[in-house]
Design a protein around this motif. Structure first.
Motif, PDB file in Angstrom:
ATOM      1  N   LYS A 186       0.828  -1.209   0.000  1.00  0.00           N
ATOM      2  CA  LYS A 186       0.000   0.000   0.000  1.00  0.00           C
ATOM      3  C   LYS A 186       0.856   1.250   0.000  1.00  0.00           C
ATOM      4  N   SER A 187       1.919   1.240   0.801  1.00  0.00           N
ATOM      5  CA  SER A 187       2.813   2.400   0.870  1.00  0.00           C
ATOM      6  C   SER A 187       3.523   2.630  -0.464  1.00  0.00           C
ATOM      7  N   LYS A 188       3.992   1.556  -1.070  1.00  0.00           N
ATOM      8  CA  LYS A 188       4.675   1.655  -2.364  1.00  0.00           C
ATOM      9  C   LYS A 188       3.740   2.203  -3.434  1.00  0.00           C
ATOM     10  N   TYR A 189       2.530   1.712  -3.447  1.00  0.00           N
ATOM     11  CA  TYR A 189       1.539   2.150  -4.437  1.00  0.00           C
ATOM     12  C   TYR A 189       1.159   3.613  -4.227  1.00  0.00           C
ATOM     13  N   SER A 190       0.962   4.022  -2.984  1.00  0.00           N
ATOM     14  CA  SER A 190       0.588   5.414  -2.679  1.00  0.00           C
ATOM     15  C   SER A 190       1.693   6.383  -3.064  1.00  0.00           C
ATOM     16  N   ASN A 191       2.942   6.000  -2.796  1.00  0.00           N
ATOM     17  CA  ASN A 191       4.068   6.874  -3.139  1.00  0.00           C
ATOM     18  C   ASN A 191       4.181   7.074  -4.649  1.00  0.00           C
ATOM     19  N   LEU A 192       3.908   6.030  -5.405  1.00  0.00           N
ATOM     20  CA  LEU A 192       3.962   6.143  -6.862  1.00  0.00           C
ATOM     21  C   LEU A 192       2.870   7.080  -7.379  1.00  0.00           C
ATOM     22  N   LEU A 193       1.685   6.984  -6.808  1.00  0.00           N
ATOM     23  CA  LEU A 193       0.579   7.843  -7.249  1.00  0.00           C
ATOM     24  C   LEU A 193       0.863   9.314  -6.956  1.00  0.00           C
ATOM     25  N   GLU A 194       1.614   9.573  -5.898  1.00  0.00           N
ATOM     26  CA  GLU A 194       1.907  10.961  -5.518  1.00  0.00           C
ATOM     27  C   GLU A 194       3.008  11.575  -6.372  1.00  0.00           C
ATOM     28  N   SER A 195       3.808  10.755  -7.040  1.00  0.00           N
ATOM     29  CA  SER A 195       4.874  11.287  -7.894  1.00  0.00           C
ATOM     30  C   SER A 195       4.305  11.788  -9.214  1.00  0.00           C
ATOM     31  N   LYS A 196       5.127  12.527  -9.950  1.00  0.00           N
ATOM     32  CA  LYS A 196       4.663  13.137 -11.201  1.00  0.00           C
ATOM     33  C   LYS A 196       4.694  12.135 -12.352  1.00  0.00           C
ATOM     34  N   CYS A 197       3.840  12.390 -13.323  1.00  0.00           N
ATOM     35  CA  CYS A 197       3.772  11.547 -14.521  1.00  0.00           C
ATOM     36  C   CYS A 197       3.689  12.448 -15.745  1.00  0.00           C
ATOM     37  N   GLU A 198       4.298  11.991 -16.848  1.00  0.00           N
ATOM     38  CA  GLU A 198       4.288  12.792 -18.073  1.00  0.00           C
ATOM     39  C   GLU A 198       2.868  12.968 -18.592  1.00  0.00           C
ATOM     40  N   PRO A 199       2.486  14.202 -18.944  1.00  0.00           N
ATOM     41  CA  PRO A 199       1.115  14.463 -19.423  1.00  0.00           C
ATOM     42  C   PRO A 199       0.726  13.617 -20.632  1.00  0.00           C
ATOM     43  N   ILE A 214      -7.437  -6.267 -12.072  1.00  0.00           N
ATOM     44  CA  ILE A 214      -8.252  -5.402 -11.218  1.00  0.00           C
ATOM     45  C   ILE A 214      -9.588  -6.052 -10.895  1.00  0.00           C
ATOM     46  N   TYR A 215     -10.086  -6.833 -11.806  1.00  0.00           N
ATOM     47  CA  TYR A 215     -11.359  -7.525 -11.590  1.00  0.00           C
ATOM     48  C   TYR A 215     -11.302  -8.413 -10.343  1.00  0.00           C
ATOM     49  N   HIS A 216     -10.094  -8.885 -10.005  1.00  0.00           N
ATOM     50  CA  HIS A 216      -9.941  -9.831  -8.898  1.00  0.00           C
ATOM     51  C   HIS A 216      -9.254  -9.226  -7.673  1.00  0.00           C
ATOM     52  N   SER A 217      -8.924  -7.958  -7.675  1.00  0.00           N
ATOM     53  CA  SER A 217      -8.108  -7.459  -6.566  1.00  0.00           C
ATOM     54  C   SER A 217      -8.258  -5.963  -6.330  1.00  0.00           C
ATOM     55  N   ASP A 218      -7.785  -5.525  -5.171  1.00  0.00           N
ATOM     56  CA  ASP A 218      -7.683  -4.102  -4.868  1.00  0.00           C
ATOM     57  C   ASP A 218      -6.621  -3.472  -5.761  1.00  0.00           C
ATOM     58  N   ASN A 219      -6.635  -2.160  -5.810  1.00  0.00           N
ATOM     59  CA  ASN A 219      -5.722  -1.442  -6.708  1.00  0.00           C
ATOM     60  C   ASN A 219      -4.259  -1.770  -6.445  1.00  0.00           C
ATOM     61  N   TYR A 220      -3.848  -1.713  -5.189  1.00  0.00           N
ATOM     62  CA  TYR A 220      -2.433  -1.904  -4.878  1.00  0.00           C
ATOM     63  C   TYR A 220      -1.994  -3.342  -5.186  1.00  0.00           C
ATOM     64  N   VAL A 221      -2.912  -4.308  -5.027  1.00  0.00           N
ATOM     65  CA  VAL A 221      -2.599  -5.693  -5.364  1.00  0.00           C
ATOM     66  C   VAL A 221      -2.546  -5.867  -6.887  1.00  0.00           C
ATOM     67  N   ALA A 222      -3.482  -5.225  -7.595  1.00  0.00           N
ATOM     68  CA  ALA A 222      -3.484  -5.300  -9.063  1.00  0.00           C
ATOM     69  C   ALA A 222      -2.195  -4.717  -9.629  1.00  0.00           C
ATOM     70  N   PHE A 223      -1.730  -3.624  -9.046  1.00  0.00           N
ATOM     71  CA  PHE A 223      -0.459  -3.031  -9.490  1.00  0.00           C
ATOM     72  C   PHE A 223       0.687  -4.017  -9.305  1.00  0.00           C
ATOM     73  N   GLU A 224       0.743  -4.643  -8.137  1.00  0.00           N
ATOM     74  CA  GLU A 224       1.836  -5.576  -7.855  1.00  0.00           C
ATOM     75  C   GLU A 224       1.752  -6.811  -8.750  1.00  0.00           C
ATOM     76  N   LEU A 225       0.541  -7.272  -9.045  1.00  0.00           N
ATOM     77  CA  LEU A 225       0.379  -8.402  -9.951  1.00  0.00           C
ATOM     78  C   LEU A 225       0.806  -8.045 -11.370  1.00  0.00           C
ATOM     79  N   LEU A 226       0.479  -6.830 -11.804  1.00  0.00           N
ATOM     80  CA  LEU A 226       0.899  -6.376 -13.131  1.00  0.00           C
ATOM     81  C   LEU A 226       2.414  -6.310 -13.200  1.00  0.00           C
TER      82      LEU A 226
END
Length: 373
Positions: A133-146, A200-212
């Protein structure tokens, strides 16, 4: 004097050189031993490991002239019945027990639920919830190219398996943005949205990210999802070879009609069949991919072609591409019905050596786009 036949391949020309056979051929046809080599766009040559025989036959065209076509021999021809799961006779005791027990499906996921099912936990293995959860939240807070965000937003709207579930589409957007920040070499590539949608159909967001992340790392898909997709040719050439060895009649039919593997197969590879298989049926797909890797994906491709072999053999180039187009298998517009439960199981019976696939992947040079053998 040697004869030569040129046939189109998905990665360039197939140069087939024939040497006279020892046995005398029949007057109406010629039998030759064949060395199959594939020449890619950079004119580099690969040598396929098994050498078939070929039969040269004169086929009259509509205009009245003769056309020389090939008939590949030396490989056993598969049919879908060869791989179809055999029905086992159920014992009387089992029938009685089934009346008093309820079969438990380990996955009862629904698109509007926000939790991680038992199958997603199985795919992920041991994990620390708080760290993920912490890893996923930190990534969302960082910048991304438009420009990446713009492309993700466009593709999320096109992700038809989740189109009726706005919340899941929003989750998909967040997961793809997070992964583009995590893997800056790849960023985001079209097709990745369908893979993430199934997770995502089978998991929470942070789990789906880690599975991807786990799936892309395990399948070594960086070369497929990177700009210009340097790894695409590796898979196309191997699939071309597998069709040749498993379905020589269909391979010949493709050659005659000018059908190349990348005309229909690229979208399957980029989306890992997520564009075609209904999202509710993808549990078995991910089970097998996480367990067997690329070997199962190749098995599924051969199984899918075997499933439609009879109708494909009766079609020309336009009909073949239409049948194999992912548009025919969209959930909301399914023109050609496919028993995906049966097909996903049947594909496991296609004999493809995992060791052979791993060895060929290791021998592929992305710079020269060919295998070093």
């Amino acid at each position: 004097m040697s004869e030569q036949f040129q046939g189109r391949s998905s990665h360039g020309q197939l140069e087939r050189k024939f040497e006279p056979a020892i046995e005398n051929p029949k007057p109406t046809q010629q039998t030759r031993n064949i060395n199959v080599t594939g020449v890619n766009r950079d004119s580099k040559t690969i040598h396929y490991p098994k050498q078939p025989k070929i039969q040269i036959i004169k086929v009259p065209q509509r205009c009245g002239s003769n056309q020389t076509v090939c008939s590949v021999q030396g490989f056993s021809t598969l049919t879908y019945d060869d791989i179809r799961p055999k029905e086992k006779e159920e014992s009387v005791i089992n029938k009685i027990m089934r009346l008093f027990t309820r079969e438990v499906d380990p996955c009862k996921c629904l698109p509007y639920q926000n939790n991680t099912c038992i199958k997603a936990k199985e795919w992920l293995g041991n994990y620390d919830t708080e760290k993920l959860k912490s890893k996923y939240s930190n990534l969302l807070e960082s910048k991304c190219e438009p420009k990446i965000i713009k492309q993700i937003n466009l593709d999320v709207e096109r992700t038809h398996p989740l189109k009726n579930y706005p919340q899941k589409l929003s989750d998909l957007q967040q997961v793809l943005i997070a992964y583009s920040k995590y893997n800056k070499i790849v960023g985001y590539m079209q097709g990745m949205n369908f893979v993430a949608a199934g997770l995502i159909y089978h998991s929470d967001n942070y789990v789906a990210f880690e599975l991807l992340r786990k799936l892309i790392d395990q399948l070594q898909m960086n070369d497929l999802y990177s700009p210009m997709s340097p790894g695409l040719s590796k898979h196309i050439q191997l699939i071309d070879y597998l069709i040749l060895t498993k379905m020589p009649d269909l391979y010949q039919h493709f050659c005659i009609n000018g059908v190349k593997v990348d005309m229909f197969c690229a979208s399957w590879l980029f989306s890992l069949f997520g564009m075609m298989i209904p999202i509710q049926k993808q549990v078995k797909l991910f089970d097998c991919i996480f367990r067997y890797g690329w070997t199962y994906i190749y098995q599924l491709i051969i199984g899918f072609l075997l499933y439609h072999q009879e109708i494909l053999m009766s079609e020309d180039m336009t009909g073949i591409i239409c049948i194999l187009s992912q548009q025919n298998y969209r959930i909301d517009d399914n023109e050609l019905e496919v028993d995906w439960d049966e097909l996903l199981d049947a594909s496991l019976n296609v004999k493809i050596s995992k060791t052979f696939i791993q060895e060929m992947h290791m021998r592929f040079d992305t710079k020269i786009q060919t295998f070093k053998i």
